[in-house]
Write an enzyme that holds these catalytic residues in place. Structure first.
Site, PDB file in Angstrom:
ATOM      1  N   LYS A  86       0.622  -1.238   0.088  1.00 47.67           N
ATOM      2  CA  LYS A  86       0.033  -0.129  -0.062  1.00 47.67           C
ATOM      3  C   LYS A  86       1.023   1.409  -0.194  1.00 47.67           C
ATOM      4  CE  LYS A  86      -4.372  -1.617   0.484  1.00 47.67           C
ATOM      5  NZ  LYS A  86      -5.479  -1.195  -0.377  1.00 47.67           N
ATOM      6  N   ASP A 134      -8.779  -0.120   6.267  1.00 47.45           N
ATOM      7  CA  ASP A 134      -8.747  -1.116   7.207  1.00 47.45           C
ATOM      8  C   ASP A 134      -7.347  -1.152   8.001  1.00 47.45           C
ATOM      9  OD1 ASP A 134     -10.356  -2.918   4.694  1.00 47.45           O
ATOM     10  OD2 ASP A 134     -11.172  -2.808   6.659  1.00 47.45           O
TER      11      ASP A 134
END
Length: 416
Positions: A86, A134
Site C-alpha cells: 500500500k 482497514d
C-alpha cells in the site's frame, strides 16, 4: 513432497462466465492502467528515499507439494518500511493530488520531488487529506501526508484493531473510529470531507470519483513491473487477493496490456464474508455484499467493488476463489514454518489469500482441471503485507513476527 504436508484447505472456485481472452485491452482500460502512467509512477517513486526492489522468493518445496513446476512469492513486507504494498498507492496518490493542486495554483508543472522543497512543503500545509481504511491504505496515506507536509484525518471502522490504529497515528494523522463496517467508514469520510474541505485519497472508486483511485492503482503497478523483471519466465497462473479490487486489477491489467490473450491464467481470491467481486461476477453486474463482512483478513473486508477495478476484472479475471478465515491462518503458518528448505516468510493475514486458494485448488482434481493447473505450471503470488498487526499475528501463530523474522535472517545468513 506430497500434498499431505500441506494444510487441508477448502476453496470454492467459480469460472468467470464473462472472461474473454480475445478481448483487446483497449483505450478505456489503458486510460485506467496503462504503460505511460506506470512509467510516470516508476520515475517518481524510484526517486523517493527508501525505495528498493522488494524480494521475489522461490519456493521449490511448496511447488513440489502443489505438483507444479515452480512457485514465486513477491514479498511486499518491507516496502518503504510501512509493511505492505500500500506504500506504493496511498502515498503516491497524495503526492499526485498535491502536484495537481499546486501546479494549477502556481502555473507550473511540479513533480513529487518538488514537493519536498521548503517552499512547497509550506504550501502543502494548507491541505488536508483523508480516507477510510482497514489499516494499510490509511497508514500509507498518513505517511504520504507526513512526507509532504499536509494534514491528515483517517477513518477506521468498528473492528479495526488498536494496533492498526496506533500504526496510523504514528505518522501524525488524526484517527477517527466510526460505527459499522469499512463501507460505512468510506461514506463517513466522504461526507466529512465535503463539510470540511478535505481531499479524499481513497483506493476505491465510484461514479464521480475516479482520478485518485486511478493514481493509487497506477502506483501499485510498479510492484507488478518489478515482479515481471525479477522472473526468468512469465507465470502461467497468478492468484491475487482482493478487497475492493484495486490490487487485483493492477496485476491483471499489467499482464493483459502486455500479453493479450497469452497472459497468465488469472484468479481473484476473496474471503467468504466479503466476496463482492465473486458475487458481481455471478450476477453479471456490480453487486454489493452487505451486513457482517468482518473477516480475519482485515485488508480484504470490503463489501463494494471499485468501479475502475471492475472495468479490468469483469472480463480480465478467469476465475474467482472464495476461502474461509482458517485457510488464511494455515497459509500464514506454512510460510512461517515452510516445507523443506523454502525461505521463512513473515506474511500477514491479508497477504496469503492467494497462497491459501492455490493450496485448496491443488487438493481438488476438479478445481485443478477447471483452472488448468498442471505439473508444468508456474504460479506467482503477491505477498501484500507482513505482520501489520503484530499482536494478532502472534496470537494466530503462537510466535511473534520478530521471532519469525529472526529465523528468516538466520536462514539467509546460512545460505550466503
Amino acid at each position: 513432497m506430497t500434498t499431505a504436508s500441506l494444510p487441508a484447505i477448502a476453496v470454492e472456485t467459480f469460472a468467470n462466465p464473462a472472461a474473454n481472452r480475445m478481448e483487446p485491452y483497449g483505450a478505456r482500460r489503458t486510460e485506467i492502467l496503462g504503460a505511460d502512467a506506470l512509467a510516470l509512477a516508476q520515475r517518481e517513486l524510484s526517486q523517493w528515499q527508501g525505495y528498493a526492489l522488494t524480494p521475489m522468493h522461490s519456493l521449490p518445496a511448496l511447488a513440489g507439494a502443489l505438483n507444479v513446476a515452480c512457485v514465486h512469492y513477491k514479498d511486499e513486507g518491507g516496502r518503504f518500511g510501512l509493511g505492505s504494498f500500500k506504500a506504493l498507492g496511498g502515498a503516491y496518490a497524495v503526492a499526485r493530488l498535491l502536484c495537481r493542486e499546486l501546479s494549477a495554483r502556481l502555473g507550473r508543472k511540479l513533480t513529487t520531488q518538488d514537493l519536498l522543497t521548503p517552499e512547497l512543503r509550506a504550501l502543502c500545509a494548507a491541505f488536508t487529506v483523508t480516507c477510510a481504511t482497514d489499516g494499510n491504505h490509511g497508514r500509507s496515506v498518513a505517511w504520504g501526508a507526513q512526507l509532504f507536509g499536509c494534514q491528515c484525518v483517517i477513518y477506521i471502522h468498528a473492528t479495526v484493531s488498536e494496533g492498526r490504529k496506533d500504526a496510523i497515528a504514528f505518522y501524525g494523522a488524526q484517527v477517527v473510529r466510526t460505527a459499522g463496517n469499512y463501507d460505512d467508514a468510506v461514506r463517513q469520510a466522504d461526507l466529512d470531507a465535503k463539510q470540511h474541505d478535505r481531499f479524499v485519497i481513497s483506493d476505491t472508486s465510484y461514479p464521480g470519483y475516479m482520478d485518485v483511485p486511478r493514481d493509487v492503482m497506477q502506483g501499485y503497478q510498479l510492484m507488478v513491473e518489478e515482479a515481471a523483471t525479477q522472473l526468468e519466465q512469465r507465470p502461467t497462473h497468478i492468484f491475487v487477493q482482493a478487497g475492493v479490487g484495486g490490487l487485483a486489477a493492477a496485476v491483471c491489467g499489467y499482464f493483459w496490456e502486455r500479453d493479450g490473450g497469452d497472459r497468465p491464467i488469472y484468479v481473484v481470491v476473496e474471503p467468504d464474508k466479503a466476496d463482492c467481486l465473486t458475487q458481481s461476477a455471478r450476477a453479471g453486474q456490480l453487486t454489493a455484499v452487505t451486513g457482517d463482512i468482518d473477516t480475519l483478513m482485515a485488508g480484504l473486508a470490503c463489501g463494494e467493488v471499485s468501479h475502475l477495478a471492475w472495468e479490468i476484472l469483469e472480463q480480465g479475471a478467469d476465475a474467482f476463489c472464495v476461502i474461509a478465515d482458517d485457510a488464511a491462518v494455515g497459509a500464514m503458518r506454512l510460510l512461517a514454518r515452510p516445507l523443506g528448505n523454502d525461505p521463512v516468510i513473515v506474511a500477514g493475514e491479508s497477504a496469503v489469500a492467494g497462497v491459501a486458494a492455490a493450496i485448496g485448488v491443488s487438493q481438488s482434481a476438479a478445481a485443478r482441471l477447471q483452472l488448468g493447473l498442471r505439473a508444468d505450471s508456474r504460479i506467482l503470488f503477491f505477498g501484500s503485507e507482513a505482520a501489520t498487526d503484530p499482536v494478532l499475528y502472534a496470537q494466530l501463530l503462537g510466535e511473534s513476527a520478530e521471532a519469525v523474522a529472526q529465523r528468516a535472517a538466520e536462514q539467509g545468513r546460512a545460505a550466503a
